[in-house]
Write a protein that holds these residues in place. Structure first.
Motif, short mmCIF file in Angstrom:
data_model
loop_
_atom_site.label_atom_id
_atom_site.label_comp_id
_atom_site.label_asym_id
_atom_site.label_seq_id
_atom_site.Cartn_x
_atom_site.Cartn_y
_atom_site.Cartn_z
N ARG A 109 0.78 -1.23 0.00
CA ARG A 109 0.00 0.00 0.00
C ARG A 109 0.82 1.28 0.00
N GLN A 110 2.10 1.18 0.24
CA GLN A 110 2.92 2.40 0.30
C GLN A 110 3.03 3.04 -1.08
N ALA A 111 3.16 4.35 -1.07
CA ALA A 111 3.21 5.11 -2.32
C ALA A 111 4.50 5.90 -2.41
N GLY A 112 5.60 5.27 -2.07
CA GLY A 112 6.88 5.98 -2.13
C GLY A 112 7.13 6.78 -0.87
N LEU A 113 8.05 7.72 -0.95
CA LEU A 113 8.45 8.51 0.21
C LEU A 113 7.50 9.69 0.39
N THR A 114 6.33 9.42 0.97
CA THR A 114 5.30 10.44 1.17
C THR A 114 4.84 10.42 2.62
N LEU A 115 4.12 11.50 3.00
CA LEU A 115 3.55 11.55 4.35
C LEU A 115 2.49 10.47 4.55
N SER A 116 1.74 10.17 3.50
CA SER A 116 0.72 9.13 3.64
C SER A 116 1.37 7.77 3.91
N THR A 117 2.51 7.52 3.29
CA THR A 117 3.24 6.27 3.55
C THR A 117 3.72 6.23 4.99
N LEU A 118 4.16 7.37 5.51
CA LEU A 118 4.61 7.43 6.90
C LEU A 118 3.45 7.10 7.84
N GLY A 119 2.28 7.65 7.55
CA GLY A 119 1.10 7.34 8.36
C GLY A 119 0.72 5.88 8.29
N LEU A 120 0.75 5.32 7.08
CA LEU A 120 0.46 3.89 6.92
C LEU A 120 1.48 3.03 7.66
N ALA A 121 2.75 3.45 7.61
CA ALA A 121 3.81 2.70 8.29
C ALA A 121 3.57 2.68 9.80
N ALA A 122 3.22 3.84 10.35
CA ALA A 122 2.95 3.91 11.79
C ALA A 122 1.76 3.02 12.15
N ALA A 123 0.70 3.08 11.36
CA ALA A 123 -0.49 2.27 11.64
C ALA A 123 -0.17 0.78 11.52
N ALA A 124 0.54 0.39 10.45
CA ALA A 124 0.88 -1.02 10.26
C ALA A 124 1.74 -1.54 11.40
N LEU A 125 2.71 -0.72 11.82
CA LEU A 125 3.58 -1.14 12.90
C LEU A 125 2.81 -1.28 14.21
N LEU A 126 1.98 -0.30 14.52
CA LEU A 126 1.23 -0.35 15.78
C LEU A 126 0.29 -1.55 15.83
N VAL A 127 -0.42 -1.80 14.75
CA VAL A 127 -1.39 -2.90 14.74
C VAL A 127 -0.67 -4.26 14.78
N SER A 128 0.34 -4.43 13.94
CA SER A 128 1.01 -5.74 13.89
C SER A 128 1.83 -6.00 15.16
N GLU A 129 2.43 -4.95 15.72
CA GLU A 129 3.19 -5.13 16.95
C GLU A 129 2.25 -5.44 18.11
N ALA A 130 1.08 -4.79 18.14
CA ALA A 130 0.10 -5.07 19.20
C ALA A 130 -0.40 -6.51 19.09
#
Length: 199
Positions: A109-130
């Motif tokens: 789902r990432q779209a390169g080096l963008t703010l939306s990718t950063l938000g997706l990364a934070a969400a993916a990390l938080l959910v999968s780590e939890a």
């Protein structure tokens, strides 16, 4: 960023090395400044090695078990009598799988080096780590003989509260380092490609 099989293998070997060194260090108390990178490794592997799960995920799981086995038995302790090893140990498979899936989900789902990718990364990390923490901590609490009886939901919640933030911080640290490396390589690759076009 499309990668060759050689690049994927190189990434796999680098991640495997990081996990071997830090996972072994935690058990032996060497290099304690470097906490176990296993959770971050599985998330980053899911991101960078998406599509190679048939070989990369099982090999990383086998490595994790092998490192644990070698370090524990190297201390003269029977593997199955170690504090951390119980029927709950098998739950590391779905726990680490959650991290892999989180990284893989982000890669799709990432779209390169963008703010939306950063938000997706934070969400993916938080959910999968939890999810990883819930499975690994919950299975250990409820199935391990190392946890004294009586057990209760309240005591489990207190236990999770004690351990969740440190695990999240360590995982986020390694994923953040991986993300910084990813950005650096992407920028360098782009700069080199641009320089090649202008010549």
């Amino acid at each position: 960023m499309a990668m060759t099989q050689t690049q994927r293998l190189g990434i796999f070997l680098a991640l495997a090395l990081v996990m071997a060194v830090t996972r072994g260090a935690v058990h032996t108390h060497h290099f304690e400044a470097f906490p176990d990178a296993s959770w971050g490794v599985f998330f980053l592997a899911g991101f960078w090695l998406r599509g190679t799960g048939r070989w990369a995920f099982p090999l990383l799981m086998a490595e994790a078990v092998l490192v644990d086995y070698l370090v524990i038995t190297g201390q003269g302790i029977s593997f199955w009598s170690h504090y951390c090893v119980s029927p709950a140990y098998w739950f590391l498979l779905p726990a680490y799988g959650a991290l892999w899936l989180g990284g893989s989900w982000l890669a799709r789902r990432q779209a390169g080096l963008t703010l939306s990718t950063l938000g997706l990364a934070a969400a993916a990390l938080l959910v999968s780590e939890a999810a990883c923490f819930l499975v690994s901590n919950g299975s250990f609490y409820w199935l391990s003989a190392s946890v004294p009886a009586p057990r209760s939901m309240g005591a489990w919640m207190e236990n999770m509260g004690d351990w969740y933030l440190p695990f999240l911080q360590v995982t986020a640290l390694y994923v953040g380092l991986g993300a910084a490396l990813h950005v650096l390589v992407a920028q360098l690759t782009r700069a080199l490609a641009h320089e090649g076009q202008t010549r």
